[in-house]
Design a protein around this motif. Structure first.
Motif, PDB file in Angstrom:
ATOM      1  N   MET B   1       0.843  -1.199   0.000  1.00 59.34           N
ATOM      2  CA  MET B   1       0.000   0.000   0.000  1.00 59.34           C
ATOM      3  C   MET B   1       0.880   1.253   0.000  1.00 59.34           C
ATOM      4  SD  MET B   1      -3.106   0.854   2.588  1.00 59.34           S
ATOM      5  CE  MET B   1      -4.091  -0.617   2.315  1.00 59.34           C
ATOM      6  N   ILE B   2       0.483   2.264  -0.768  1.00 61.22           N
ATOM      7  CA  ILE B   2       1.296   3.479  -0.862  1.00 61.22           C
ATOM      8  C   ILE B   2       0.742   4.565   0.066  1.00 61.22           C
ATOM      9  CG2 ILE B   2       2.033   5.344  -2.405  1.00 61.22           C
ATOM     10  CD1 ILE B   2       2.012   3.193  -4.656  1.00 61.22           C
ATOM     11  N   VAL B   3       1.651   5.173   0.830  1.00 61.91           N
ATOM     12  CA  VAL B   3       1.272   6.228   1.774  1.00 61.91           C
ATOM     13  C   VAL B   3       2.060   7.493   1.440  1.00 61.91           C
ATOM     14  CG1 VAL B   3       1.159   6.903   4.217  1.00 61.91           C
ATOM     15  CG2 VAL B   3       0.944   4.496   3.582  1.00 61.91           C
ATOM     16  N   ARG B   4       1.367   8.620   1.435  1.00 58.97           N
ATOM     17  CA  ARG B   4       2.055   9.902   1.221  1.00 58.97           C
ATOM     18  C   ARG B   4       2.156  10.640   2.554  1.00 58.97           C
ATOM     19  NH1 ARG B   4       3.121  13.756  -2.598  1.00 58.97           N
ATOM     20  NH2 ARG B   4       2.287  12.408  -4.232  1.00 58.97           N
ATOM     21  N   ILE B   5       3.375  11.122   2.853  1.00 57.57           N
ATOM     22  CA  ILE B   5       3.526  12.078   3.947  1.00 57.57           C
ATOM     23  C   ILE B   5       3.625  13.439   3.268  1.00 57.57           C
ATOM     24  CG2 ILE B   5       4.981  12.916   5.825  1.00 57.57           C
ATOM     25  CD1 ILE B   5       5.950  10.041   6.236  1.00 57.57           C
ATOM     26  N   MET B   6       2.676  14.287   3.514  1.00 57.04           N
ATOM     27  CA  MET B   6       2.658  15.563   2.807  1.00 57.04           C
ATOM     28  C   MET B   6       3.934  16.359   3.071  1.00 57.04           C
ATOM     29  SD  MET B   6      -1.312  16.697   2.961  1.00 57.04           S
ATOM     30  CE  MET B   6      -1.098  18.021   1.787  1.00 57.04           C
ATOM     31  N   GLY B   7       4.469  16.891   2.002  1.00 56.62           N
ATOM     32  CA  GLY B   7       5.707  17.663   2.113  1.00 56.62           C
ATOM     33  C   GLY B   7       6.958  16.803   2.081  1.00 56.62           C
ATOM     34  N   GLU B   8       6.794  15.496   2.138  1.00 58.12           N
ATOM     35  CA  GLU B   8       7.970  14.609   2.158  1.00 58.12           C
ATOM     36  C   GLU B   8       8.012  13.634   0.989  1.00 58.12           C
ATOM     37  OE1 GLU B   8       8.911  12.589   5.809  1.00 58.12           O
ATOM     38  OE2 GLU B   8       8.558  14.404   7.004  1.00 58.12           O
ATOM     39  N   GLY B   9       6.832  13.208   0.506  1.00 58.32           N
ATOM     40  CA  GLY B   9       6.804  12.250  -0.593  1.00 58.32           C
ATOM     41  C   GLY B   9       6.062  10.975  -0.216  1.00 58.32           C
ATOM     42  N   GLN B  10       6.263   9.939  -1.024  1.00 56.50           N
ATOM     43  CA  GLN B  10       5.484   8.706  -0.837  1.00 56.50           C
ATOM     44  C   GLN B  10       6.377   7.535  -0.416  1.00 56.50           C
ATOM     45  OE1 GLN B  10       4.176   9.353  -4.988  1.00 56.50           O
ATOM     46  NE2 GLN B  10       2.157   8.616  -4.318  1.00 56.50           N
ATOM     47  N   VAL B  11       5.779   6.628   0.359  1.00 56.67           N
ATOM     48  CA  VAL B  11       6.466   5.384   0.726  1.00 56.67           C
ATOM     49  C   VAL B  11       5.527   4.210   0.491  1.00 56.67           C
ATOM     50  CG1 VAL B  11       7.957   6.456   2.485  1.00 56.67           C
ATOM     51  CG2 VAL B  11       5.767   5.501   3.148  1.00 56.67           C
ATOM     52  N   GLU B  12       6.129   3.053   0.251  1.00 62.92           N
ATOM     53  CA  GLU B  12       5.324   1.835   0.090  1.00 62.92           C
ATOM     54  C   GLU B  12       5.442   1.003   1.354  1.00 62.92           C
ATOM     55  OE1 GLU B  12       3.889  -1.082  -3.335  1.00 62.92           O
ATOM     56  OE2 GLU B  12       5.820  -0.091  -3.633  1.00 62.92           O
ATOM     57  N   LEU B  13       4.295   0.537   1.839  1.00 59.26           N
ATOM     58  CA  LEU B  13       4.279  -0.240   3.080  1.00 59.26           C
ATOM     59  C   LEU B  13       3.633  -1.593   2.848  1.00 59.26           C
ATOM     60  CD1 LEU B  13       3.775   2.837   4.790  1.00 59.26           C
ATOM     61  CD2 LEU B  13       3.900   1.090   6.503  1.00 59.26           C
ATOM     62  N   SER B  62       7.944   8.318 -10.015  1.00 57.47           N
ATOM     63  CA  SER B  62       6.787   7.412 -10.061  1.00 57.47           C
ATOM     64  C   SER B  62       5.506   8.252 -10.098  1.00 57.47           C
ATOM     65  CB  SER B  62       6.776   6.502  -8.833  1.00 57.47           C
ATOM     66  OG  SER B  62       6.542   7.278  -7.690  1.00 57.47           O
ATOM     67  N   LEU B  63       4.449   7.704 -10.677  1.00 64.47           N
ATOM     68  CA  LEU B  63       3.190   8.455 -10.776  1.00 64.47           C
ATOM     69  C   LEU B  63       2.050   7.659 -10.151  1.00 64.47           C
ATOM     70  CD1 LEU B  63       3.445   9.890 -14.397  1.00 64.47           C
ATOM     71  CD2 LEU B  63       3.346  11.219 -12.289  1.00 64.47           C
ATOM     72  N   GLU B  64       2.275   7.191  -8.944  1.00 66.76           N
ATOM     73  CA  GLU B  64       1.279   6.348  -8.284  1.00 66.76           C
ATOM     74  C   GLU B  64       0.401   7.185  -7.357  1.00 66.76           C
ATOM     75  OE1 GLU B  64       1.141   3.081  -8.877  1.00 66.76           O
ATOM     76  OE2 GLU B  64       2.967   3.030 -10.105  1.00 66.76           O
ATOM     77  N   PRO B  65      -0.907   6.976  -7.404  1.00 70.18           N
ATOM     78  CA  PRO B  65      -1.741   7.628  -6.387  1.00 70.18           C
ATOM     79  C   PRO B  65      -1.577   6.928  -5.039  1.00 70.18           C
ATOM     80  CG  PRO B  65      -3.094   6.324  -7.904  1.00 70.18           C
ATOM     81  CD  PRO B  65      -1.675   6.221  -8.385  1.00 70.18           C
ATOM     82  N   SER B  66      -1.747   7.646  -3.953  1.00 69.76           N
ATOM     83  CA  SER B  66      -1.587   7.054  -2.615  1.00 69.76           C
ATOM     84  C   SER B  66      -2.937   6.572  -2.091  1.00 69.76           C
ATOM     85  CB  SER B  66      -1.033   8.090  -1.641  1.00 69.76           C
ATOM     86  OG  SER B  66       0.137   8.660  -2.163  1.00 69.76           O
ATOM     87  N   GLU B  67      -2.880   5.461  -1.419  1.00 75.43           N
ATOM     88  CA  GLU B  67      -4.081   4.936  -0.762  1.00 75.43           C
ATOM     89  C   GLU B  67      -4.390   5.764   0.492  1.00 75.43           C
ATOM     90  OE1 GLU B  67      -7.197   2.170  -0.434  1.00 75.43           O
ATOM     91  OE2 GLU B  67      -5.676   2.249  -2.015  1.00 75.43           O
ATOM     92  N   LEU B  68      -3.299   6.110   1.197  1.00 73.16           N
ATOM     93  CA  LEU B  68      -3.444   6.848   2.462  1.00 73.16           C
ATOM     94  C   LEU B  68      -2.576   8.101   2.417  1.00 73.16           C
ATOM     95  CD1 LEU B  68      -2.956   3.773   4.835  1.00 73.16           C
ATOM     96  CD2 LEU B  68      -5.146   4.780   4.172  1.00 73.16           C
ATOM     97  N   ILE B  69      -3.034   9.151   3.065  1.00 72.76           N
ATOM     98  CA  ILE B  69      -2.273  10.405   3.078  1.00 72.76           C
ATOM     99  C   ILE B  69      -2.193  10.959   4.490  1.00 72.76           C
ATOM    100  CG2 ILE B  69      -2.229  12.807   2.247  1.00 72.76           C
ATOM    101  CD1 ILE B  69      -3.355  11.839  -0.376  1.00 72.76           C
ATOM    102  N   LEU B  70      -0.973  11.345   4.870  1.00 74.63           N
ATOM    103  CA  LEU B  70      -0.759  11.896   6.208  1.00 74.63           C
ATOM    104  C   LEU B  70      -0.331  13.357   6.121  1.00 74.63           C
ATOM    105  CD1 LEU B  70       1.092   8.984   7.995  1.00 74.63           C
ATOM    106  CD2 LEU B  70      -0.879  10.221   8.873  1.00 74.63           C
ATOM    107  N   PRO B  71      -0.751  14.169   7.092  1.00 68.19           N
ATOM    108  CA  PRO B  71      -0.339  15.581   7.082  1.00 68.19           C
ATOM    109  C   PRO B  71       1.171  15.721   7.267  1.00 68.19           C
ATOM    110  CG  PRO B  71      -2.027  15.152   8.768  1.00 68.19           C
ATOM    111  CD  PRO B  71      -1.577  13.834   8.259  1.00 68.19           C
ATOM    112  N   SER B  72       1.693  16.899   6.897  1.00 67.89           N
ATOM    113  CA  SER B  72       3.129  17.138   7.085  1.00 67.89           C
ATOM    114  C   SER B  72       3.443  17.246   8.574  1.00 67.89           C
ATOM    115  CB  SER B  72       3.552  18.418   6.367  1.00 67.89           C
ATOM    116  OG  SER B  72       2.861  19.516   6.910  1.00 67.89           O
ATOM    117  N   PRO B  73       4.715  16.988   8.945  1.00 66.95           N
ATOM    118  CA  PRO B  73       5.094  16.980  10.365  1.00 66.95           C
ATOM    119  C   PRO B  73       4.775  18.289  11.076  1.00 66.95           C
ATOM    120  CG  PRO B  73       6.941  16.297   8.975  1.00 66.95           C
ATOM    121  CD  PRO B  73       5.855  16.683   8.061  1.00 66.95           C
TER     122      PRO B  73
END
Lengths: 263, 92
Positions: B1-13, B62-73
C-alpha cells in the motif's frame, strides 16, 4: 468512521476524479494538466526565490542588530570606566532588549531555511514527476484507444494531481510565512529608519553616546589615555580620570617641568 | 500500500503493518475531534515515525496515487481539521 489517513486519501482522489470526469476527451485533460504542472513548477521556483530573498533580508537585519548590540556593550564598558553606572545600566538594558529581537529573528531565520529546503526538494520531486507525466502522456496519446484510456489516464492523472495538491499546499504555506516575515522585517526597517535603533550608517548618535562623548570630552583618545594612565599607575581608570593615584589623596601637584642642574 | 507524507513524498508499506498504524490513526482522529493539541502532536509524530520506519520510499519519477495520506510533520491541528473538510486546504 475511518481515520485521518484514509479520509485524506479519499479527498485527494475525489478531487482528481472530479477533474477527470469533467473532460470530454481524456487526451485534452492530459494536455491541460501538463500545462498546469508547468505553471505550478514555475510557482514553486518563484516560491523558493521569495523565501531566499526574505532569508537574506533577515540575515542583513540580524547583522545590523548584532552590530548595534555590540555598540551598546561597548558603551556600557565606557560608561563604567567613567564611573557612570546609571548610563552603563541603561546601555545594557537596551542591549538586552536588542538581544531578544535577535533571538526572535534567529528562530524565524531557522524556520525560513527549513521552508527553503523543503520547497527546493519539492521542486526537484515535482520536476521528476512532470517529466514522467509528459512521457506517459505522449505514450497514451500515441496508442490511444477509448478502452485503455480510462485506466491509464486515471492512474497517471491521480498520481500527478496528488503531487500537485501536496506541493501547491507547501507553496501556499511558504508564501504565508514569508508574507508574515516581510511584514515584521518592514516594521524593523521602520524602527531602524526612525532612529529607535541606530541607523546602519552610524551617523545618528543615541543619547547614551552623546552623554559619553560629553563626559570624555568627545574623544575616545582621551578616555584611552586615562585608562592607560590608570593601568600604568596600577589604579582604576576612574581614579585616573579624577586625577588621583592609588593611596594618594587628591592634592594639587605642581606640574612636572624639566629641571636642569645648574652647574 | 502506498502512503504519502505531505511535504515529504510517498512510501510503500507492507499491508501487514497496518494494525499498528490504524491504532495510531484512530487516536489521531480522536485528538483532532477533541481539539487536543498536545495529543495531536504526539500521535502525529508517532504515526509519521512509524510510516518512515516501516516504509520504502518511492522514486521521484513514479506516478502512483496514494491509498493513504498523512499531514506534514509541522501541520497544525487546525490545518488538518480544515483538510478533512471536503473543500478544505487542498488545491485542485
Amino acid at each position: 468512521m475511518s481515520g485521518v489517513m484514509k479520509r485524506m486519501g479519499l479527498i485527494f482522489r475525489a478531487k482528481a476524479n472530479k477533474a477527470l470526469d469533467r473532460a470530454e476527451d481524456p487526451r485534452e485533460t492530459l494536455d491541460y494538466s501538463y500545462q498546469k504542472q508547468l505553471e505550478l513548477l514555475q510557482k514553486v521556483r518563484r516560491g523558493v526565490a521569495d523565501v531566499a530573498t526574505s532569508r537574506k533580508r533577515l540575515e542583513l537585519q540580524l547583522t545590523e542588530l548584532q552590530r548595534k548590540s555590540t555598540t551598546y556593550e561597548d558603551q556600557g564598558r565606557k560608561a563604567l570606566a567613567l564611573g557612570r553606572e546609571d548610563l552603563a545600566r541603561e546601555a545594557l538594558s537596551r542591549r538586552a532588549a536588542l538581544q531578544q529581537q535577535v533571538s526572535d529573528l534567529e528562530v524565524q531565520h531557522t524556520q525560513l531555511q527549513g521552508e527553503e529546503e523543503k520547497l527546493t526538494v519539492a521542486s526537484q520531486r515535482l520536476q521528476a514527476k512532470v517529466d514522467a507525466f509528459r512521457t506517459k502522456k505522449e505514450t497514451i496519446k500515441a496508442t490511444y484507444t477509448a478502452a485503455q484510456a480510462q485506466t491509464q489516464i486515471g492512474e497517471a492523472f491521480s498520481g500527478i494531481s496528488e503531487e500537485m495538491g501536496d506541493v501547491g499546499l507547501a507553496v501556499q504555506r511558504a508564501e504565508d510565512k514569508t508574507e508574515q516575515l516581510r511584514a515584521r522585517a518592514g516594521a524593523l526597517d521602520e524602527l531602524l529608519a526612525s532612529g529607535a535603533l541606530d541607523d546602519p550608517s552610524g551617523l545618528a548618535k543615541d543619547d547614551i553616546q552623546a552623554e559619553l562623548d560629553r563626559l570624555s570630552g568627545g574623544s575616545d583618545v582621551e578616555l584611552e589615555l586615562q585608562k592607560m594612565k590608570a593601568e600604568l599607575a596600577g589604579g582604576s581608570p576612574q581614579q585616573a580620570i579624577e586625577g588621583g593615584k592609588p593611596g594618594q589623596t587628591s592634592q594639587s601637584q605642581p606640574q612636572d617641568t624639566p629641571r636642569f642642574d645648574k652647574q | 500500500m502506498i502512503v504519502r507524507i505531505m511535504g515529504e513524498g510517498q512510501v510503500e508499506l507492507d499491508n501487514a503493518r497496518f494494525t499498528e498504524l490504524n491504532t495510531l490513526d484512530d487516536q489521531l482522529l480522536a485528538a483532532i475531534q477533541a481539539g487536543d493539541e498536545e495529543g495531536f502532536r504526539r500521535t502525529l509524530d508517532a504515526l509519521l515515525d512509524a510510516v518512515r520506519r516501516l516504509g520504502e520510499p518511492l522514486p521521484d519519477d513514479s506516478l502512483e496515487p496514494s491509498e493513504l495520506i498523512l499531514p506534514s510533520p509541522d501541520a497544525t491541528l487546525e490545518e488538518v481539521r480544515a483538510m478533512l473538510r471536503d473543500d478544505g486546504l487542498i488545491p485542485g
